[in-house]
Design a protein around this motif. Sequence first.
Motif, PDB file in Angstrom:
ATOM      1  N   ALA A  66       0.829  -1.202   0.000  1.00 40.85           N
ATOM      2  CA  ALA A  66       0.000   0.000   0.000  1.00 40.85           C
ATOM      3  C   ALA A  66       0.867   1.257   0.000  1.00 40.85           C
ATOM      4  O   ALA A  66       0.577   2.233  -0.709  1.00 40.85           O
ATOM      5  CB  ALA A  66      -0.942  -0.005   1.200  1.00 40.85           C
ATOM      6  N   ALA A  67       1.937   1.232   0.796  1.00 42.14           N
ATOM      7  CA  ALA A  67       2.842   2.384   0.854  1.00 42.14           C
ATOM      8  C   ALA A  67       3.522   2.600  -0.492  1.00 42.14           C
ATOM      9  O   ALA A  67       3.651   3.746  -0.957  1.00 42.14           O
ATOM     10  CB  ALA A  67       3.887   2.173   1.949  1.00 42.14           C
ATOM     11  N   TYR A  68       3.947   1.523  -1.128  1.00 40.47           N
ATOM     12  CA  TYR A  68       4.586   1.647  -2.442  1.00 40.47           C
ATOM     13  C   TYR A  68       3.617   2.266  -3.441  1.00 40.47           C
ATOM     14  O   TYR A  68       3.990   3.144  -4.212  1.00 40.47           O
ATOM     15  CB  TYR A  68       5.059   0.283  -2.939  1.00 40.47           C
ATOM     16  CG  TYR A  68       5.805   0.374  -4.248  1.00 40.47           C
ATOM     17  CD1 TYR A  68       7.185   0.496  -4.273  1.00 40.47           C
ATOM     18  CD2 TYR A  68       5.130   0.347  -5.470  1.00 40.47           C
ATOM     19  CE1 TYR A  68       7.877   0.595  -5.475  1.00 40.47           C
ATOM     20  CE2 TYR A  68       5.807   0.448  -6.670  1.00 40.47           C
ATOM     21  CZ  TYR A  68       7.180   0.573  -6.664  1.00 40.47           C
ATOM     22  OH  TYR A  68       7.859   0.692  -7.868  1.00 40.47           O
ATOM     23  N   ALA A 112      -1.299  -5.952 -14.653  1.00 37.88           N
ATOM     24  CA  ALA A 112      -0.009  -6.491 -14.218  1.00 37.88           C
ATOM     25  C   ALA A 112      -0.111  -7.986 -13.944  1.00 37.88           C
ATOM     26  O   ALA A 112       0.776  -8.764 -14.343  1.00 37.88           O
ATOM     27  CB  ALA A 112       0.464  -5.752 -12.965  1.00 37.88           C
ATOM     28  N   VAL A 113      -1.195  -8.407 -13.288  1.00 40.26           N
ATOM     29  CA  VAL A 113      -1.378  -9.830 -12.988  1.00 40.26           C
ATOM     30  C   VAL A 113      -1.487 -10.639 -14.283  1.00 40.26           C
ATOM     31  O   VAL A 113      -0.848 -11.693 -14.425  1.00 40.26           O
ATOM     32  CB  VAL A 113      -2.633 -10.035 -12.113  1.00 40.26           C
ATOM     33  CG1 VAL A 113      -2.936 -11.526 -11.962  1.00 40.26           C
ATOM     34  CG2 VAL A 113      -2.436  -9.395 -10.737  1.00 40.26           C
ATOM     35  N   VAL A 114      -2.287 -10.156 -15.213  1.00 42.07           N
ATOM     36  CA  VAL A 114      -2.480 -10.879 -16.481  1.00 42.07           C
ATOM     37  C   VAL A 114      -1.166 -10.942 -17.263  1.00 42.07           C
ATOM     38  O   VAL A 114      -0.811 -11.995 -17.814  1.00 42.07           O
ATOM     39  CB  VAL A 114      -3.579 -10.195 -17.315  1.00 42.07           C
ATOM     40  CG1 VAL A 114      -3.653 -10.799 -18.713  1.00 42.07           C
ATOM     41  CG2 VAL A 114      -4.934 -10.327 -16.620  1.00 42.07           C
ATOM     42  N   LEU A 115      -0.438  -9.825 -17.305  1.00 44.84           N
ATOM     43  CA  LEU A 115       0.827  -9.792 -18.043  1.00 44.84           C
ATOM     44  C   LEU A 115       1.812 -10.814 -17.495  1.00 44.84           C
ATOM     45  O   LEU A 115       2.403 -11.598 -18.259  1.00 44.84           O
ATOM     46  CB  LEU A 115       1.435  -8.389 -17.971  1.00 44.84           C
ATOM     47  CG  LEU A 115       2.865  -8.231 -18.512  1.00 44.84           C
ATOM     48  CD1 LEU A 115       2.903  -8.522 -20.010  1.00 44.84           C
ATOM     49  CD2 LEU A 115       3.407  -6.838 -18.211  1.00 44.84           C
ATOM     50  N   PRO A 211       0.513  -1.318 -16.904  1.00 51.18           N
ATOM     51  CA  PRO A 211       0.542  -1.801 -15.519  1.00 51.18           C
ATOM     52  C   PRO A 211       1.581  -1.063 -14.698  1.00 51.18           C
ATOM     53  O   PRO A 211       2.540  -0.512 -15.229  1.00 51.18           O
ATOM     54  CB  PRO A 211       0.918  -3.277 -15.679  1.00 51.18           C
ATOM     55  CG  PRO A 211       1.749  -3.308 -16.931  1.00 51.18           C
ATOM     56  CD  PRO A 211       1.147  -2.269 -17.839  1.00 51.18           C
ATOM     57  N   CYS A 212       1.372  -1.048 -13.395  1.00 50.07           N
ATOM     58  CA  CYS A 212       2.340  -0.453 -12.481  1.00 50.07           C
ATOM     59  C   CYS A 212       3.629  -1.277 -12.505  1.00 50.07           C
ATOM     60  O   CYS A 212       3.596  -2.505 -12.340  1.00 50.07           O
ATOM     61  CB  CYS A 212       1.762  -0.402 -11.066  1.00 50.07           C
ATOM     62  SG  CYS A 212       2.958   0.078  -9.796  1.00 50.07           S
ATOM     63  N   THR A 213       4.762  -0.609 -12.699  1.00 49.81           N
ATOM     64  CA  THR A 213       6.043  -1.307 -12.762  1.00 49.81           C
ATOM     65  C   THR A 213       6.331  -2.045 -11.464  1.00 49.81           C
ATOM     66  O   THR A 213       6.832  -3.183 -11.464  1.00 49.81           O
ATOM     67  CB  THR A 213       7.171  -0.307 -13.048  1.00 49.81           C
ATOM     68  OG1 THR A 213       6.877   0.404 -14.251  1.00 49.81           O
ATOM     69  CG2 THR A 213       8.501  -1.029 -13.202  1.00 49.81           C
ATOM     70  N   GLY A 214       6.007  -1.419 -10.327  1.00 49.64           N
ATOM     71  CA  GLY A 214       6.232  -2.068  -9.041  1.00 49.64           C
ATOM     72  C   GLY A 214       5.426  -3.339  -8.883  1.00 49.64           C
ATOM     73  O   GLY A 214       5.918  -4.338  -8.345  1.00 49.64           O
ATOM     74  N   ALA A 215       4.181  -3.312  -9.378  1.00 52.72           N
ATOM     75  CA  ALA A 215       3.344  -4.509  -9.305  1.00 52.72           C
ATOM     76  C   ALA A 215       3.912  -5.626 -10.173  1.00 52.72           C
ATOM     77  O   ALA A 215       3.889  -6.804  -9.786  1.00 52.72           O
ATOM     78  CB  ALA A 215       1.920  -4.176  -9.731  1.00 52.72           C
ATOM     79  N   ILE A 232      -0.229 -11.535  -6.157  1.00 50.86           N
ATOM     80  CA  ILE A 232      -1.523 -11.084  -6.688  1.00 50.86           C
ATOM     81  C   ILE A 232      -2.214 -10.162  -5.690  1.00 50.86           C
ATOM     82  O   ILE A 232      -2.711  -9.088  -6.045  1.00 50.86           O
ATOM     83  CB  ILE A 232      -2.407 -12.302  -7.025  1.00 50.86           C
ATOM     84  CG1 ILE A 232      -1.789 -13.083  -8.195  1.00 50.86           C
ATOM     85  CG2 ILE A 232      -3.829 -11.860  -7.364  1.00 50.86           C
ATOM     86  CD1 ILE A 232      -2.467 -14.398  -8.489  1.00 50.86           C
ATOM     87  N   ALA A 233      -2.247 -10.590  -4.409  1.00 52.41           N
ATOM     88  CA  ALA A 233      -2.860  -9.745  -3.387  1.00 52.41           C
ATOM     89  C   ALA A 233      -2.109  -8.423  -3.250  1.00 52.41           C
ATOM     90  O   ALA A 233      -2.715  -7.348  -3.152  1.00 52.41           O
ATOM     91  CB  ALA A 233      -2.875 -10.482  -2.047  1.00 52.41           C
ATOM     92  N   GLY A 234      -0.772  -8.494  -3.282  1.00 51.50           N
ATOM     93  CA  GLY A 234       0.029  -7.282  -3.161  1.00 51.50           C
ATOM     94  C   GLY A 234      -0.185  -6.315  -4.307  1.00 51.50           C
ATOM     95  O   GLY A 234      -0.198  -5.092  -4.112  1.00 51.50           O
ATOM     96  N   ALA A 235      -0.384  -6.841  -5.516  1.00 53.07           N
ATOM     97  CA  ALA A 235      -0.609  -5.982  -6.682  1.00 53.07           C
ATOM     98  C   ALA A 235      -1.890  -5.166  -6.516  1.00 53.07           C
ATOM     99  O   ALA A 235      -1.927  -3.964  -6.801  1.00 53.07           O
ATOM    100  CB  ALA A 235      -0.667  -6.824  -7.952  1.00 53.07           C
ATOM    101  N   PHE A 236      -2.951  -5.821  -6.039  1.00 54.46           N
ATOM    102  CA  PHE A 236      -4.212  -5.107  -5.854  1.00 54.46           C
ATOM    103  C   PHE A 236      -4.148  -4.131  -4.684  1.00 54.46           C
ATOM    104  O   PHE A 236      -4.769  -3.059  -4.726  1.00 54.46           O
ATOM    105  CB  PHE A 236      -5.357  -6.101  -5.681  1.00 54.46           C
ATOM    106  CG  PHE A 236      -5.777  -6.749  -6.966  1.00 54.46           C
ATOM    107  CD1 PHE A 236      -6.497  -6.034  -7.906  1.00 54.46           C
ATOM    108  CD2 PHE A 236      -5.431  -8.057  -7.245  1.00 54.46           C
ATOM    109  CE1 PHE A 236      -6.882  -6.617  -9.102  1.00 54.46           C
ATOM    110  CE2 PHE A 236      -5.805  -8.662  -8.445  1.00 54.46           C
ATOM    111  CZ  PHE A 236      -6.535  -7.933  -9.376  1.00 54.46           C
ATOM    112  N   VAL A 237      -3.398  -4.475  -3.640  1.00 54.13           N
ATOM    113  CA  VAL A 237      -3.226  -3.541  -2.528  1.00 54.13           C
ATOM    114  C   VAL A 237      -2.412  -2.334  -2.989  1.00 54.13           C
ATOM    115  O   VAL A 237      -2.681  -1.191  -2.587  1.00 54.13           O
ATOM    116  CB  VAL A 237      -2.559  -4.237  -1.328  1.00 54.13           C
ATOM    117  CG1 VAL A 237      -2.180  -3.214  -0.256  1.00 54.13           C
ATOM    118  CG2 VAL A 237      -3.500  -5.277  -0.737  1.00 54.13           C
ATOM    119  N   MET A 238      -1.416  -2.558  -3.849  1.00 54.75           N
ATOM    120  CA  MET A 238      -0.691  -1.438  -4.452  1.00 54.75           C
ATOM    121  C   MET A 238      -1.660  -0.536  -5.209  1.00 54.75           C
ATOM    122  O   MET A 238      -1.555   0.699  -5.166  1.00 54.75           O
ATOM    123  CB  MET A 238       0.387  -1.948  -5.420  1.00 54.75           C
ATOM    124  CG  MET A 238       1.678  -2.355  -4.781  1.00 54.75           C
ATOM    125  SD  MET A 238       2.931  -2.724  -6.044  1.00 54.75           S
ATOM    126  CE  MET A 238       4.265  -3.318  -5.002  1.00 54.75           C
TER     127      MET A 238
END
Length: 296
Positions: A66-68, A112-115, A211-215, A232-238
Amino acid sequence: MLWLRIGTALFVSGALLWLFGFGGMSDIGQWATAQQRETQNALAGGLRAVRAGEPGAWLALMVLCAAYGFFHAAGPGHGKLVIGGYGAAEQVTARRLSVLAVASSLAQALTAVVLVALGAFVLGWGRTEMTNTADRILAPASYIAIALVGLWLVVRGLRRTRGAASHAHHIDEHGQCSTCGHAHAPSPAQAAAVTSWQDAAAIIGSIAIRPCTGAVFLLILCFGLGIPWAGIAGAFVMGLGTASVTVLVAITAVGARQSVLAGWSGTGAVRAMGLIEVAAGALIALIATALVLPLL
């Protein structure tokens, strides 16, 4: 009301002057980049803790994600450009635009998840191929889509302004013709209905293409470490972290537009809305074009 509009205009002009004329945007970008780098370093330790099954590791990882996302959105970005420009140009409510901001950020996470999933499990790509696809193909596509959104706002604003001018002598404060009783131009209330599903799809799509590069990095690491669900969970929280900034941009843009248009009604309001739409659309198109040209 006049002094409120003048004050709002001066505040917005001063903010833009500081951001783009006196290095404000550069200062914010450097600060956000430094914070992203520190958070990214902490993410590596968080992933190791999740893989080891340490207590509280999942929660700690989600907080870092979330912070990222927040620091990522605090710097220059295309999502804020679209959300802010659209909020200034259209009679959309702050609530609806905030929902669009959140949906756009989550859709970006989904991209990002799909990629990464397709790259890892279907195409057999490594980290280089995935990041190159995101930076060299999806990023230009996103900027082009954003430029098209800006051009569409320009065209729609010109139509609205021309329609208001054509019927200015026959339209009452409700947007109806005094001769035939029909509405030849939208009233401010009717203009709010412009925020249709087509607009929503265009906004979400133009932002989500890239997509977000960090994700992407997070997902690649998690897939490689055998903890894909953490990625996957982290990507959506980002995405939610990113949305916390874009929602603020949405509320600010809507508030500024409402302050400027306060007290306007009838054809004057329709014409003013059209001019704002043209200006916002042109700005979006110009910035998006400037961003995409170096990538082509």
